[in-house]
Write a protein that holds these residues in place. Sequence first.
Motif, mmCIF file in Angstrom:
data_model
loop_
_atom_site.group_PDB
_atom_site.id
_atom_site.type_symbol
_atom_site.label_atom_id
_atom_site.label_comp_id
_atom_site.label_asym_id
_atom_site.label_seq_id
_atom_site.Cartn_x
_atom_site.Cartn_y
_atom_site.Cartn_z
ATOM 1 N N ALA A 68 33.958 45.733 38.833
ATOM 2 C CA ALA A 68 34.189 46.616 39.575
ATOM 3 C C ALA A 68 35.755 46.670 39.828
ATOM 4 C CB ALA A 68 33.806 46.634 41.442
ATOM 5 N N GLU A 69 36.552 45.681 40.021
ATOM 6 C CA GLU A 69 37.591 45.584 40.299
ATOM 7 C C GLU A 69 38.406 46.304 38.520
ATOM 8 O OE1 GLU A 69 41.598 42.146 40.397
ATOM 9 O OE2 GLU A 69 39.446 41.784 39.637
ATOM 10 N N LEU A 70 38.472 45.304 37.681
ATOM 11 C CA LEU A 70 38.514 45.775 36.263
ATOM 12 C C LEU A 70 38.011 47.461 36.024
ATOM 13 C CD1 LEU A 70 40.138 44.322 33.701
ATOM 14 C CD2 LEU A 70 38.150 44.465 32.841
ATOM 15 N N ASN A 71 36.851 47.618 36.221
ATOM 16 C CA ASN A 71 37.048 49.008 35.633
ATOM 17 C C ASN A 71 37.889 50.369 36.910
ATOM 18 O OD1 ASN A 71 35.602 48.041 33.752
ATOM 19 N ND2 ASN A 71 33.286 48.447 35.518
ATOM 20 N N GLY A 72 37.790 49.632 37.820
ATOM 21 C CA GLY A 72 38.496 50.357 38.840
ATOM 22 C C GLY A 72 40.230 50.921 38.422
ATOM 23 N N LYS A 73 40.168 49.844 37.371
ATOM 24 C CA LYS A 73 41.712 49.904 37.572
ATOM 25 C C LYS A 73 41.959 50.590 36.279
ATOM 26 C CE LYS A 73 43.611 46.274 40.458
ATOM 27 N NZ LYS A 73 43.942 46.919 41.321
ATOM 28 N N PHE A 74 41.014 50.790 34.929
ATOM 29 C CA PHE A 74 41.354 51.612 33.660
ATOM 30 C C PHE A 74 40.821 53.329 34.483
ATOM 31 C CE2 PHE A 74 40.293 47.721 31.641
ATOM 32 C CZ PHE A 74 41.021 48.122 30.654
ATOM 33 N N LEU A 75 39.899 53.316 35.508
ATOM 34 C CA LEU A 75 39.706 54.792 36.359
ATOM 35 C C LEU A 75 40.663 55.349 36.988
ATOM 36 C CD1 LEU A 75 36.345 54.020 37.581
ATOM 37 C CD2 LEU A 75 37.426 55.878 36.166
ATOM 38 N N SER A 76 41.636 54.825 36.914
ATOM 39 C CA SER A 76 43.183 54.979 38.239
ATOM 40 C C SER A 76 43.875 55.272 36.973
ATOM 41 C CB SER A 76 43.674 53.854 39.280
ATOM 42 O OG SER A 76 43.723 52.532 38.350
ATOM 43 N N LEU A 77 43.690 54.513 35.710
ATOM 44 C CA LEU A 77 44.526 54.972 34.615
ATOM 45 C C LEU A 77 44.148 56.359 34.062
ATOM 46 C CD1 LEU A 77 45.849 51.199 33.354
ATOM 47 C CD2 LEU A 77 47.353 52.779 34.692
ATOM 48 N N GLY A 78 43.038 56.766 34.620
ATOM 49 C CA GLY A 78 42.611 57.952 33.491
ATOM 50 C C GLY A 78 41.729 57.775 32.514
ATOM 51 N N PHE A 79 41.161 56.787 32.338
ATOM 52 C CA PHE A 79 39.920 56.709 31.255
ATOM 53 C C PHE A 79 39.018 56.399 32.043
ATOM 54 C CE2 PHE A 79 44.177 53.982 29.915
ATOM 55 C CZ PHE A 79 44.107 54.315 29.175
#
Length: 84
Positions: A68-79
């Motif tokens: 969740a932590e790492l995936n959330g970062k990528f989602l917030s970058l638009g990936f």
Amino acid sequence: MKDSVKLRGKDLSRQGCIDAAREIALDKGWKAPRSQKFVVVIDGKEYPPKKIASAVTGLPVSGFSGGAELNGKFLSLGFEVRAK
């Protein structure tokens, strides 16, 4: 969509992720580990989130728990993040 987010005190930028993905794509010897549960989609191709984050931040791959932590970062970058 953000241009950059903080990850363990380091900058994880959208452009840095794109650049890291291009470098990984050139590494023909790279194979996804069986334990990998998620991929981040960059330019239509799937990449290992921890390897991308490590390349951008300089932190070791082993320092990320993923999920969740790492995936959330990528989602917030638009990936897009997909389950493997």
